[in-house]
Every structure is written in C-alpha cells, then in structure tokens.
Design a protein around this motif. Structure first.
Motif, short mmCIF file in Angstrom:
data_model
loop_
_atom_site.label_atom_id
_atom_site.label_comp_id
_atom_site.label_asym_id
_atom_site.label_seq_id
_atom_site.Cartn_x
_atom_site.Cartn_y
_atom_site.Cartn_z
N TYR A 55 0.82 -1.17 0.02
CA TYR A 55 0.03 0.13 0.03
C TYR A 55 0.74 1.01 0.13
CZ TYR A 55 -3.67 3.32 1.21
OH TYR A 55 -4.72 4.33 1.20
N LYS A 56 2.00 1.14 0.63
CA LYS A 56 2.87 2.32 0.90
C LYS A 56 3.44 2.90 -0.70
CE LYS A 56 7.28 -0.06 0.87
NZ LYS A 56 6.72 -1.27 0.31
N ASP A 57 3.39 1.98 -1.54
CA ASP A 57 3.98 2.33 -2.99
C ASP A 57 2.99 2.86 -3.85
OD1 ASP A 57 6.57 0.76 -2.86
OD2 ASP A 57 5.20 -0.98 -2.36
N ILE A 59 1.73 5.85 -2.45
CA ILE A 59 1.72 7.13 -1.92
C ILE A 59 2.29 8.09 -3.12
CG2 ILE A 59 2.92 8.64 -0.25
CD1 ILE A 59 2.30 6.25 1.74
N ASP A 92 -6.36 3.85 7.17
CA ASP A 92 -5.06 3.73 6.56
C ASP A 92 -3.87 4.42 7.06
OD1 ASP A 92 -5.56 5.97 5.44
OD2 ASP A 92 -5.00 5.93 3.51
N PHE A 94 -2.90 7.48 6.55
CA PHE A 94 -2.11 8.51 6.12
C PHE A 94 -2.79 9.94 6.24
CE2 PHE A 94 -1.14 11.04 2.35
CZ PHE A 94 0.30 10.66 2.34
N TRP A 104 4.17 10.12 7.59
CA TRP A 104 3.20 9.61 6.64
C TRP A 104 2.01 10.66 6.71
CZ3 TRP A 104 5.01 5.49 4.04
CH2 TRP A 104 6.10 4.89 4.77
N ASP A 152 4.82 -6.25 2.94
CA ASP A 152 5.64 -5.21 3.49
C ASP A 152 5.03 -4.72 4.54
OD1 ASP A 152 3.43 -4.27 2.38
OD2 ASP A 152 4.35 -2.36 1.97
N TYR A 158 8.37 0.19 7.69
CA TYR A 158 7.14 0.79 7.55
C TYR A 158 6.14 0.81 8.60
CZ TYR A 158 9.63 0.21 3.27
OH TYR A 158 10.46 -0.17 2.05
N LEU A 161 3.71 3.59 9.20
CA LEU A 161 2.28 3.57 8.46
C LEU A 161 1.35 2.59 8.72
CD1 LEU A 161 0.58 4.76 6.11
CD2 LEU A 161 1.79 3.32 4.45
N TYR A 162 2.04 1.33 8.89
CA TYR A 162 1.11 0.00 8.81
C TYR A 162 0.82 -0.33 10.33
CZ TYR A 162 2.14 -0.87 4.08
OH TYR A 162 2.46 -0.72 2.48
#
Length: 254
Positions: A55-57, A59, A92, A94, A104, A152, A158, A161-162
C-alpha cells in the motif's frame, strides 16, 4: 451550534491514497492484505505480490495534481451545502494534512501539500462551515492481514504507516497476550487534538471503533479539550459519534 441544527445538507469526502488504485472502495488498503478477498487477487494481478508492491507504494503515485480546493468550495456552495467535512485521516493511517506527529502525511509525501488545510481556507472563504472526520481509531487493526503472510506490513521500516496491525480486537485486550497499548491511545488523542488546533473544525465526526471501553478516558479528555477550545474560539462546536461511544447529550448521535 444553531447553524448545525439548521444545516440540512453537507458534503462528506473520502479521498486519499486508496483513490490511486480506485478499485472496490476506501477499504482497499485493508482488503488487499486479506487473502480471501477479491481485492487481494486484483492487487496481485495488477501490481504484483504485496511483498514487492504494498500500500505504501501507492503514495508516490498520489500526486493530487488536479486538486483545486477553490473549485471544490465553489461547487459545494452552488450545490446548496452549508458545511464540508473531509476525512482528515482514514483507517489507512495516512494523514491528509500537515502533521508534526507522523511523517506519513500528504504535506510530506505524495501531493506534498496540506490537502485539508487548503480546503479549510477555501471553504471558509466561500462562507461555508468547515468540519473534519477522524477514523484513526480503526487503524489499530486495519493492516493485520499483512502480518499473516509475506508482505511489507511486516517490515519495521514501515511501522509508522502500517503499525500496530494487531488482530481486530480492542486496544487493551489481554487475549493472545496483547498488552494494553497506552502509546497507541495517547497517539490517537494527540493526533485528534492536533487536528482541532490546526484547523479549528466546527464539527468532528468519529467512526465506530471509538465505542470500545478502553477509549472512554481518552474520549473524555478529547471532548473536554475540544469544547473548551470552541469556547476560546467563540464558536459552537459539536462531536458526532455512532452507536454508544458517548453518553446521551454529551455529543451528537449519528
């Protein structure tokens, strides 16, 4: 507030990183890590395994290059809306605003602009009331699916974020030896107060997970803080909630 009692129409906005894949709904970030979900299959087919493209990818692909809050505010006013309520942070994790509590966020990544702050200015310029929604509470368990296979979400790089990505049970549960996570609850309170201080929203709308008993003392602290701030601003403010998160008459039941 009198204006809120009279305002029969407002605009509620879900817009965030999940709008990049734009498949299913705003729960894409959770569902893409649940192996029995159709979103999981779609994600692997289109972007590859979650260990390579998580999911970070999304962004860096969330550029918001056509975002024009002035046009939004103009359209909302023409529609007859009296208030505008974007989701400042969804499950999420963010933040769509500039935060000092996490890297984030949209001001530091992706669009590299304060999406919420820019909208607040234009909404008020148009004579509408600005409100905000926080769904941060649900983040406790939102990415837990990614802890069950090679993804990930497991990478400590990460965690900002997660994390915490715990199984879907209340913070403080002792099942499976889950300790009380006071840091998470304090972070929830700090983020919500930061949102209040930075943008002075006239309504704060919470989603459902705050109804868990472990949130009670933090909801009390937040309500006192927010209502006192409203008094300082000389504005009436309101909290929206679902289910039984607040006692009757303490906040506005949705």
């Amino acid at each position: 507030p009198a204006w809120y009692a009279d305002a029969k129409f407002g605009i509620f906005i879900h817009w965030g990183v999940y709008s990049v894949p734009a498949f299913g709904n705003e729960w894409y970030p959770r569902n893409m890590y649940l192996s029995d979900n159709r979103i999981f299959k779609h994600h692997v087919e289109k972007y590859g395994p979650q260990s390579k493209f998580g999911y970070k990818d999304f962004i860096s692909l969330f550029k918001a290059e056509k975002y024009s809050p002035a046009d939004w505010a103009d359209l909302f006013k023409k529609s007859g809306a009296k208030y505008v309520m974007p989701v400042a942070e969804h499950h999420d994790g963010f933040q769509m605003y500039g935060s000092e509590l996490s890297e984030w966020n949209a001001a530091k990544m992706g669009p590299k602009r304060d999406v919420i702050g820019d909208l607040a200015k234009e909404v008020r310029k148009a004579g509408l009331h600005f409100a905000a929604s926080s769904h941060r509470a649900e983040h406790w368990w939102f990415f837990d699916g990614g802890m069950k296979f090679d993804s990930d979400v497991k990478d400590p790089k990460y965690a900002g974020l997660y994390g915490p990505a715990h199984p879907r049970r209340l913070p403080g549960a002792t099942v499976d030896n889950q300790p009380t996570d006071e840091n998470y609850l304090k972070d929830w309170l700090a983020r919500t107060c930061e949102l209040v201080d930075k943008y002075q929203p006239e309504v704060i709308w919470f989603d459902w997970w705050i109804e868990q008993p472990v949130f009670v003392p933090y909801l009390q602290k937040f309500a006192a803080y927010y209502y006192n701030r409203g008094t300082e601003w000389k504005k009436g403010v309101a909290i929206n909630y679902k289910n039984q998160a607040f006692p009757e008459k303490v906040a506005v039941y949705d």
